[in-house]
Design a protein around this motif. Sequence first.
Motif, PDB file in Angstrom:
ATOM      1  N   SER A   2      44.220  39.609  37.856  1.00 45.89           N
ATOM      2  CA  SER A   2      43.299  40.740  37.886  1.00 45.89           C
ATOM      3  C   SER A   2      43.297  41.421  39.247  1.00 45.89           C
ATOM      4  CB  SER A   2      41.886  40.273  37.535  1.00 45.89           C
ATOM      5  OG  SER A   2      41.400  39.409  38.543  1.00 45.89           O
ATOM      6  N   LYS A   3      42.772  42.649  39.257  1.00 44.44           N
ATOM      7  CA  LYS A   3      42.684  43.390  40.514  1.00 44.44           C
ATOM      8  C   LYS A   3      41.754  42.698  41.503  1.00 44.44           C
ATOM      9  CE  LYS A   3      43.619  47.930  38.469  1.00 44.44           C
ATOM     10  NZ  LYS A   3      43.104  49.303  38.252  1.00 44.44           N
ATOM     11  N   ASN A   4      40.668  42.095  40.992  1.00 46.10           N
ATOM     12  CA  ASN A   4      39.758  41.383  41.886  1.00 46.10           C
ATOM     13  C   ASN A   4      40.448  40.208  42.559  1.00 46.10           C
ATOM     14  OD1 ASN A   4      37.608  43.087  41.343  1.00 46.10           O
ATOM     15  ND2 ASN A   4      36.806  41.818  39.686  1.00 46.10           N
ATOM     16  N   THR A   5      41.271  39.494  41.815  1.00 47.43           N
ATOM     17  CA  THR A   5      41.994  38.354  42.389  1.00 47.43           C
ATOM     18  C   THR A   5      42.983  38.814  43.449  1.00 47.43           C
ATOM     19  OG1 THR A   5      41.806  37.184  40.270  1.00 47.43           O
ATOM     20  CG2 THR A   5      43.425  36.359  41.856  1.00 47.43           C
ATOM     21  N   ALA A   7      42.801  41.576  45.232  1.00 44.18           N
ATOM     22  CA  ALA A   7      42.044  42.028  46.396  1.00 44.18           C
ATOM     23  C   ALA A   7      41.540  40.844  47.205  1.00 44.18           C
ATOM     24  CB  ALA A   7      40.874  42.906  45.944  1.00 44.18           C
ATOM     25  N   THR A   8      41.084  39.788  46.515  1.00 46.94           N
ATOM     26  CA  THR A   8      40.604  38.593  47.213  1.00 46.94           C
ATOM     27  C   THR A   8      41.715  37.939  48.023  1.00 46.94           C
ATOM     28  OG1 THR A   8      38.965  38.198  45.478  1.00 46.94           O
ATOM     29  CG2 THR A   8      39.504  36.354  46.927  1.00 46.94           C
ATOM     30  N   TRP A   9      42.904  37.818  47.408  1.00 45.75           N
ATOM     31  CA  TRP A   9      44.036  37.234  48.121  1.00 45.75           C
ATOM     32  C   TRP A   9      44.439  38.081  49.328  1.00 45.75           C
ATOM     33  CZ3 TRP A   9      46.093  32.616  48.195  1.00 45.75           C
ATOM     34  CH2 TRP A   9      45.897  31.755  47.111  1.00 45.75           C
TER      35      TRP A   9
END
Length: 278
Positions: A2-5, A7-9
Amino acid sequence: MSKNTIATWLIWSSALLVTGVFLCLLVDIISAGLAGISWSYLIEPPQDTGRAGGIGPIIVSTGLILLVAIATAAPLGLATAVLLTEFTAQNSAFAGFVERSLDVLAGIPSIVFGLFGNAFFCIYLGLGFSILSGGLTLACMVLPILIRTATEGLRSVPNDYRLAAATLGMTRSAALVHLLLPAATPALIAGLMLGIGRAGAETAALIFTSGYVDRMPDSLLDSGRALSIHIYDLSMNVAGGDANANSAALVLIIILFLINSVSISLANHWMHRRIISL
């Protein structure tokens, strides 16, 4: 993924990269400079153009330059930030001009500030090569940082605070002191730390204003060599001075770390006492 993952990385990778670079630099400086640090090194004056002796007078000069810079820039920066956020319309021409001017000042090379400080403080005001000239020049350099961070911190305070203060009949100054400034304390401390960091590591501006003299200063009108200038001089102009340059660099890092830690601790303690009192 996902985009959130993603961005988190990316955020964690950036943070780890910056931390890794800092740790590499720190380990290199510690390994090269720790052996030369002792109590006598911290209190004795330099000898043999810095190859021997200590850095006692240089630490004192550095502390006085930073004190002059922060004592001058902090109240001016806070007052300007309060004017821009609380007493001036955000979309006014005056506020826009001041903010654009601050952005330009923040991007000016430090050598230009040094030439300005030499022309204005050293020559025009007659202060000469002195700690006072160096501190005032650094104050001009850190003012844009302090003003911009304080301005953004005050603007980030919700308008509900201001409306609640007006509803309770508080004056604007009372609301500022008791509500807005405490709420913006993290941003104010961050700006102060950034200002101290830039002032403490500055070299080019101080070469033209505070001078090279490495003796113990008797007053703010005496010339004084800052640690950053001492490190530069030992590394570039003194044969065999690399060992003491690394030791002085480690001392400078420790001083900046202690100043930041003490400032944050005092701010947290002050905030805790205010919360308890409320």
